[in-house]
Write an enzyme that holds these catalytic residues in place. Structure first.
Site, PDB file in Angstrom:
ATOM      1  N   PHE A  16     -33.315   2.740  -2.552  1.00 56.04           N
ATOM      2  CA  PHE A  16     -32.257   2.186  -3.407  1.00 56.04           C
ATOM      3  C   PHE A  16     -32.438   0.684  -3.647  1.00 56.04           C
ATOM      4  CE2 PHE A  16     -30.041   5.787  -1.397  1.00 56.04           C
ATOM      5  CZ  PHE A  16     -29.276   6.311  -2.427  1.00 56.04           C
ATOM      6  N   ALA A  74     -32.794  -2.912  -4.682  1.00 57.88           N
ATOM      7  CA  ALA A  74     -33.169  -3.522  -5.962  1.00 57.88           C
ATOM      8  C   ALA A  74     -32.249  -4.699  -6.230  1.00 57.88           C
ATOM      9  CB  ALA A  74     -33.023  -2.504  -7.101  1.00 57.88           C
ATOM     10  N   THR A 127     -32.667   4.183 -12.911  1.00 53.46           N
ATOM     11  CA  THR A 127     -31.516   4.065 -13.810  1.00 53.46           C
ATOM     12  C   THR A 127     -31.833   4.616 -15.199  1.00 53.46           C
ATOM     13  OG1 THR A 127     -30.163   2.428 -14.973  1.00 53.46           O
ATOM     14  CG2 THR A 127     -32.334   1.694 -14.282  1.00 53.46           C
ATOM     15  N   ASP A 128     -30.779   5.008 -15.901  1.00 56.06           N
ATOM     16  CA  ASP A 128     -30.963   5.457 -17.296  1.00 56.06           C
ATOM     17  C   ASP A 128     -31.354   4.302 -18.216  1.00 56.06           C
ATOM     18  OD1 ASP A 128     -28.508   4.122 -17.321  1.00 56.06           O
ATOM     19  OD2 ASP A 128     -27.376   5.766 -18.218  1.00 56.06           O
ATOM     20  N   GLU A 129     -31.189   3.060 -17.737  1.00 58.96           N
ATOM     21  CA  GLU A 129     -31.474   1.912 -18.613  1.00 58.96           C
ATOM     22  C   GLU A 129     -32.948   1.782 -18.958  1.00 58.96           C
ATOM     23  OE1 GLU A 129     -29.598  -1.735 -17.620  1.00 58.96           O
ATOM     24  OE2 GLU A 129     -27.782  -0.761 -16.907  1.00 58.96           O
ATOM     25  N   TYR A 137     -33.840  -6.765 -15.931  1.00 60.34           N
ATOM     26  CA  TYR A 137     -33.478  -5.746 -14.931  1.00 60.34           C
ATOM     27  C   TYR A 137     -34.109  -4.404 -15.282  1.00 60.34           C
ATOM     28  CZ  TYR A 137     -30.842  -1.918 -12.861  1.00 60.34           C
ATOM     29  OH  TYR A 137     -30.511  -0.740 -12.244  1.00 60.34           O
ATOM     30  N   LYS A 172     -37.120  -2.145 -13.443  1.00 57.00           N
ATOM     31  CA  LYS A 172     -36.880  -0.782 -12.931  1.00 57.00           C
ATOM     32  C   LYS A 172     -37.875   0.185 -13.595  1.00 57.00           C
ATOM     33  CE  LYS A 172     -34.254   0.618 -10.450  1.00 57.00           C
ATOM     34  NZ  LYS A 172     -34.268   0.755  -8.965  1.00 57.00           N
ATOM     35  N   PHE A 175     -18.692  -4.343 -13.772  1.00 58.73           N
ATOM     36  CA  PHE A 175     -17.609  -4.256 -14.762  1.00 58.73           C
ATOM     37  C   PHE A 175     -16.275  -3.768 -14.176  1.00 58.73           C
ATOM     38  CE2 PHE A 175     -15.988  -1.580 -18.506  1.00 58.73           C
ATOM     39  CZ  PHE A 175     -15.314  -2.630 -19.087  1.00 58.73           C
ATOM     40  N   GLN A 187     -12.839  -6.107 -13.206  1.00 57.95           N
ATOM     41  CA  GLN A 187     -11.559  -6.061 -13.931  1.00 57.95           C
ATOM     42  C   GLN A 187     -10.403  -5.732 -12.974  1.00 57.95           C
ATOM     43  OE1 GLN A 187     -12.385  -7.416 -16.482  1.00 57.95           O
ATOM     44  NE2 GLN A 187     -14.505  -6.746 -16.696  1.00 57.95           N
ATOM     45  N   LEU A 239     -13.686  -8.612 -21.654  1.00 64.09           N
ATOM     46  CA  LEU A 239     -14.483  -7.611 -22.347  1.00 64.09           C
ATOM     47  C   LEU A 239     -15.591  -8.317 -23.130  1.00 64.09           C
ATOM     48  CD1 LEU A 239     -14.312  -4.553 -22.645  1.00 64.09           C
ATOM     49  CD2 LEU A 239     -12.708  -4.910 -24.529  1.00 64.09           C
TER      50      LEU A 239
HETATM   51  P1  NAD Z   1     -26.500  -3.237  -5.229  1.00 71.55           P
HETATM   52  O1  NAD Z   1     -26.900  -4.498  -5.888  1.00 71.55           O
HETATM   53  O2  NAD Z   1     -25.070  -2.977  -4.934  1.00 71.55           O
HETATM   54  O3  NAD Z   1     -27.301  -3.059  -3.855  1.00 71.55           O
HETATM   55  C1  NAD Z   1     -28.637  -3.414  -3.717  1.00 71.55           C
HETATM   56  C2  NAD Z   1     -28.948  -3.542  -2.224  1.00 71.55           C
HETATM   57  O4  NAD Z   1     -30.357  -3.842  -2.076  1.00 71.55           O
HETATM   58  C3  NAD Z   1     -28.178  -4.667  -1.536  1.00 71.55           C
HETATM   59  O5  NAD Z   1     -27.668  -4.230  -0.305  1.00 71.55           O
HETATM   60  C4  NAD Z   1     -29.240  -5.751  -1.324  1.00 71.55           C
HETATM   61  O6  NAD Z   1     -28.998  -6.548  -0.167  1.00 71.55           O
HETATM   62  C5  NAD Z   1     -30.499  -4.913  -1.164  1.00 71.55           C
HETATM   63  N1  NAD Z   1     -31.711  -5.651  -1.502  1.00 71.55           N
HETATM   64  C6  NAD Z   1     -31.936  -6.422  -2.607  1.00 71.55           C
HETATM   65  N2  NAD Z   1     -33.165  -6.965  -2.546  1.00 71.55           N
HETATM   66  C7  NAD Z   1     -33.742  -6.523  -1.392  1.00 71.55           C
HETATM   67  C8  NAD Z   1     -34.992  -6.716  -0.782  1.00 71.55           C
HETATM   68  N3  NAD Z   1     -35.937  -7.501  -1.344  1.00 71.55           N
HETATM   69  N4  NAD Z   1     -35.253  -6.101   0.390  1.00 71.55           N
HETATM   70  C9  NAD Z   1     -34.310  -5.307   0.985  1.00 71.55           C
HETATM   71  N5  NAD Z   1     -33.092  -5.095   0.455  1.00 71.55           N
HETATM   72  C10 NAD Z   1     -32.813  -5.690  -0.731  1.00 71.55           C
HETATM   73  O7  NAD Z   1     -27.099  -2.080  -6.159  1.00 71.55           O
HETATM   74  P2  NAD Z   1     -26.545  -0.604  -6.446  1.00 71.55           P
HETATM   75  O8  NAD Z   1     -25.633  -0.654  -7.602  1.00 71.55           O
HETATM   76  O9  NAD Z   1     -26.113   0.013  -5.173  1.00 71.55           O
HETATM   77  O10 NAD Z   1     -27.908   0.079  -6.945  1.00 71.55           O
HETATM   78  C11 NAD Z   1     -28.759   0.736  -6.016  1.00 71.55           C
HETATM   79  C12 NAD Z   1     -29.922   1.360  -6.774  1.00 71.55           C
HETATM   80  O11 NAD Z   1     -29.428   2.287  -7.735  1.00 71.55           O
HETATM   81  C13 NAD Z   1     -30.765   0.363  -7.565  1.00 71.55           C
HETATM   82  O12 NAD Z   1     -32.110   0.746  -7.459  1.00 71.55           O
HETATM   83  C14 NAD Z   1     -30.284   0.513  -9.001  1.00 71.55           C
HETATM   84  O13 NAD Z   1     -31.299   0.197  -9.911  1.00 71.55           O
HETATM   85  C15 NAD Z   1     -29.940   1.983  -9.025  1.00 71.55           C
HETATM   86  N6  NAD Z   1     -28.901   2.399  -9.988  1.00 71.55           N
HETATM   87  C16 NAD Z   1     -27.694   1.791 -10.006  1.00 71.55           C
HETATM   88  C17 NAD Z   1     -26.699   2.239 -10.875  1.00 71.55           C
HETATM   89  C18 NAD Z   1     -25.326   1.619 -10.904  1.00 71.55           C
HETATM   90  O14 NAD Z   1     -24.502   2.010 -11.736  1.00 71.55           O
HETATM   91  N7  NAD Z   1     -24.988   0.704 -10.004  1.00 71.55           N
HETATM   92  C19 NAD Z   1     -26.976   3.293 -11.751  1.00 71.55           C
HETATM   93  C20 NAD Z   1     -28.245   3.890 -11.718  1.00 71.55           C
HETATM   94  C21 NAD Z   1     -29.192   3.439 -10.824  1.00 71.55           C
HETATM   95  O1  TDX Z   2     -16.973  -8.534 -17.200  1.00 67.45           O
HETATM   96  C1  TDX Z   2     -17.632  -7.672 -17.803  1.00 67.45           C
HETATM   97  N1  TDX Z   2     -17.218  -7.271 -19.048  1.00 67.45           N
HETATM   98  C2  TDX Z   2     -17.885  -6.325 -19.767  1.00 67.45           C
HETATM   99  O2  TDX Z   2     -17.471  -5.997 -20.896  1.00 67.45           O
HETATM  100  C3  TDX Z   2     -18.803  -7.060 -17.231  1.00 67.45           C
HETATM  101  C4  TDX Z   2     -19.281  -7.482 -15.865  1.00 67.45           C
HETATM  102  C5  TDX Z   2     -19.448  -6.099 -17.975  1.00 67.45           C
HETATM  103  N2  TDX Z   2     -19.021  -5.747 -19.199  1.00 67.45           N
HETATM  104  C6  TDX Z   2     -19.708  -4.656 -19.931  1.00 67.45           C
HETATM  105  C7  TDX Z   2     -21.209  -4.737 -19.991  1.00 67.45           C
HETATM  106  C8  TDX Z   2     -21.622  -3.280 -20.011  1.00 67.45           C
HETATM  107  O3  TDX Z   2     -21.573  -2.775 -21.342  1.00 67.45           O
HETATM  108  O4  TDX Z   2     -19.424  -3.459 -19.210  1.00 67.45           O
HETATM  109  C9  TDX Z   2     -20.544  -2.574 -19.189  1.00 67.45           C
HETATM  110  C10 TDX Z   2     -20.951  -2.310 -17.753  1.00 67.45           C
HETATM  111  O5  TDX Z   2     -21.476  -3.518 -17.222  1.00 67.45           O
HETATM  112  P1  TDX Z   2     -22.134  -3.609 -15.759  1.00 67.45           P
HETATM  113  O6  TDX Z   2     -21.166  -3.162 -14.741  1.00 67.45           O
HETATM  114  O7  TDX Z   2     -22.755  -4.953 -15.636  1.00 67.45           O
HETATM  115  O8  TDX Z   2     -23.226  -2.436 -15.840  1.00 67.45           O
HETATM  116  P2  TDX Z   2     -24.533  -2.180 -16.761  1.00 67.45           P
HETATM  117  O9  TDX Z   2     -25.076  -3.434 -17.315  1.00 67.45           O
HETATM  118  O10 TDX Z   2     -24.184  -1.060 -17.699  1.00 67.45           O
HETATM  119  O11 TDX Z   2     -25.549  -1.650 -15.622  1.00 67.45           O
HETATM  120  C11 TDX Z   2     -25.066  -0.787 -14.560  1.00 67.45           C
HETATM  121  O12 TDX Z   2     -25.427   0.562 -14.790  1.00 67.45           O
HETATM  122  C12 TDX Z   2     -26.795   0.887 -14.725  1.00 67.45           C
HETATM  123  C13 TDX Z   2     -25.629  -1.248 -13.211  1.00 67.45           C
HETATM  124  O13 TDX Z   2     -25.278  -2.590 -12.992  1.00 67.45           O
HETATM  125  C14 TDX Z   2     -27.115  -1.057 -13.152  1.00 67.45           C
HETATM  126  O14 TDX Z   2     -27.595  -1.394 -11.860  1.00 67.45           O
HETATM  127  C15 TDX Z   2     -27.417   0.399 -13.437  1.00 67.45           C
HETATM  128  O15 TDX Z   2     -28.819   0.587 -13.508  1.00 67.45           O
END
Ligand code: NAD
Ligand code: TDX
Length: 330
Positions: A76, A78, A119-121, A146, A150, A186, A190, A202
């Site tokens: 995980f 990242a 991620t889907d991104e 980002y 990925k 996001f 909020q 937003l």
């Molecule tokens: P997050 O930022 O909340 O957590 C990331 C974790 O990785 C943290 O605990 C951080 O300390 C650790 N980390 C960062 N750099 C490191 C390093 N060099 N060595 C060891 N640990 C390190 O992220 P998240 O939202 O939990 O995402 C986790 C994974 O899921 C990521 O790979 C992300 O791309 C993927 N992902 C996230 C989402 C989402 O909506 N958040 C969606 C799809 C995929």
């Molecule tokens: O304050 C905000 N206002 C706002 O409108 C923030 C922080 C975000 N946004 C918008 C940007 C995006 O369209 O909301 C949406 C979601 O934003 P984020 O939470 O930053 O997510 P996103 O950029 O979509 O990426 C997330 O989903 C895919 C995760 O952060 C990634 O780690 C994951 O891969």
């Protein structure tokens, strides 16, 4: 079974560890986490089956020793926030690319099974009226530092499978929500703004669409892939949860007892992806996985309650996070 969870002190990783401890009595977990600004040891359960090692996934010696003694690695770790990647891309290249390379080499050396979380991104974005969704065959077309790092990490995993016979799978999931998510993201931003008496922010017109999935549904799919996924395959994870950002903010405000239009528009994110949408049929059909959080509004309600009940968990991060946003003008 011994599982090494990289990034296990982050949002999705910590929820994965909690769910694993609660549902798999035969599994012990070691977490490797650098505890960056995004990691929090307090997100982990206190349980004798969980060990936290503070370390960097790009540190080959640390990684080698931990991978050598595990049965499976769930990767995980990242740098995960798009806005940060636009401000300073380097940590994203270092952790997401070099870090993943380091994990791959250790798994190759020791013949250890890897599941790579992505991620889907990586697929870029879709038009609002496009009937298509992302599938495992969609070409990669990432937009931000980002998502491009990925995508790079996914391609490294694919090459290690093909060239070295590494036993690995990949999953690409849509936007997660739920407890323990950092207040930079996001939905928690909020909710905690509203708790603090600050109006939600937003980006742009708020028409961008994200395909929301509860973090537990994501993590259940990850275990389905580890248990039954085909080596070398990519599985998409999503719960048909497309909602535009404006509707998300309006729903949060209404759930928290405010007028649904009590938010502000701020400047848009550069290169802001318009829409993500996942076709998860391979994951559903092959592995029998189904999401359990079907109703986004009730999942949001539970998440709002969690942030209200767990202010000590997020309070320490809030001020610094909002200072960063102030500098970005958002
Ligand atoms: P997050 O930022 O909340 O957590 C990331 C974790 O990785 C943290 O605990 C951080 O300390 C650790 N980390 C960062 N750099 C490191 C390093 N060099 N060595 C060891 N640990 C390190 O992220 P998240 O939202 O939990 O995402 C986790 C994974 O899921 C990521 O790979 C992300 O791309 C993927 N992902 C996230 C989402 C989402 O909506 N958040 C969606 C799809 C995929
Ligand atoms: O304050 C905000 N206002 C706002 O409108 C923030 C922080 C975000 N946004 C918008 C940007 C995006 O369209 O909301 C949406 C979601 O934003 P984020 O939470 O930053 O997510 P996103 O950029 O979509 O990426 C997330 O989903 C895919 C995760 O952060 C990634 O780690 C994951 O891969």
């Amino acid at each position: 079974m011994k599982v090494l969870v990289t990034g296990g002190a982050g949002f999705i990783g910590a929820n994965f560890v909690r769910r694993t401890i609660a549902t798999r009595p035969d599994t012990d977990v070691t977490v490797l986490d650098a505890l960056t600004y995004a990691g929090n040891a307090a997100s982990l359960p206190s349980d004798e089956r969980v060990t936290l090692v503070k370390g960097d996934i790009a540190d080959a010696d640390t990684v080698d020793e931990l991978v050598r003694t595990t049965d499976v690695v769930v990767h995980f770790a990242a740098e995960s926030h798009n806005d940060n990647s636009l401000h300073d891309p380097w940590p994203f290249v270092q952790t997401n690319v070099i870090g993943t390379y380091t994990i791959l080499e250790a798994c190759r050396r020791h013949g250890v099974r890897l599941h790579h979380i992505s991620t889907d991104e990586v697929y870029g974005d879709l038009e609002l009226d496009d009937p298509a969704k992302f599938t495992p065959a969609t070409p990669y077309n990432p937009s931000s530092p980002y998502s491009s790092t990925k995508a790079s990490s996914d391609l490294l995993v694919r090459a290690w499978v093909r060239s070295f016979g590494l036993e690995a799978t990949i999953s690409n999931c849509s936007n997660n929500y739920g407890p323990f998510q950092h207040v930079e993201k996001f939905i928690p931003r909020q909710i905690t703004n509203i708790i603090d008496g600050v109006r939600p922010k937003l980006y742009g017109a708020g028409l961008n669409v994200r395909d929301w999935i509860h973090v537990d549904d994501h993590n259940d799919a990850v275990w389905s892939i580890i248990d039954g996924g085909r080596i070398g395959e990519t599985y998409l994870i999503g719960a048909d949860g497309e909602v535009d950002n404006k509707t998300v903010v309006e729903t949060i405000l209404a759930e928290m007892g405010f007028e649904p239009d009590a938010y502000d528009h701020v400047s848009d994110r550069p290169g802001h992806d318009l829409r993500y949408a996942i076709d998860a049929s391979r994951t559903r059909d092959e592995l029998g996985w189904e999401p359990t959080y079907i109703d986004f509004a009730s999942g949001l309600r539970a998440t709002i309650a969690w942030y209200r009940d767990n202010e000590p968990w997020w309070r320490a991060q809030k001020h610094a996070t909002e200072l960063k946003y102030e500098q970005l003008g958002r």
